[in-house]
Scaffold this motif. Sequence first.
Motif: not given
Length: 210
Positions: A157-160, A162-166, A177-182, A207-209
Amino acid sequence: RIPGELKKNGAVIYYGNHQSAAPVSGSGEELTARIRQIVEETGCGKVNIIAHSKGGLDSRYAISKLGADSMVASLTTVNTPHRGCEFADYLLEKIPKKQQDMVASAYNDALKKLGDTNPDFLAAVYDLTADACRRRNETVEDMPGVFYQSTGAELAVASGGRFPLNFTCRLVHYFDGKNDGLVGEKSFPWGSTYRFLTASGKRGISHGDM
C-alpha cells in the motif's frame, strides 16, 4: 537490527563509510579502499558484504572492476536496483534541468551536513536509471569465487511508506508493477539465490524498512 543479529551469531561488523550520493564508480573506489583497509588491519583475508540499495551496485562495481574480488567472499544485496528504476528515466526526461539542479543542490547541502565530503546527488540518480544500469551490467561481470545473493520486498500500500516512497510507489507500479516504493520487483534479483519478501498485513515492506 541486522548488525545486532549478526553479532549474536559471531560476526564482526564494519561499515563502508562511503558517501551516500556519488556515481557508482566513485563509490566503488571508496569501498575498495575501505575493504582493503579492513583486510589489512584484521588479517581476515576476505569480507562478506551486505549492501542496501545503491550500495549493491557500488559493491558489484568494486568487485568486478576495481580488484576487490580477491578480498570478498560474498555479496548480499538488499533491495538493490540491479536493472535500474525506469521511473527515474521518465522523471529525468520530464523535469527541466533547472528544477533538477535546484533539487540536487538542496540534497547536496543536506548530505554535507550529514558527513558527505563531496556529494553529487544528480550523478547518483543518473546511475540508477534503467538505461545506465543496462549499460553498466554489460561490463560489470560476476567474479568467480564470490558468492552473490539478493533479496527484495513489496510495499503493498503506497500510503504505508514514508515520503517520498508513498509518492514514488505509484509511479514505480505504473512502470514496474510490484515494488518497495522505489525499486520494481524485476530489478531486485541478482546471483544464485533470490528471495522476495512480503508481509501478511496490508502495508507491506518498504525500501526504507529494509
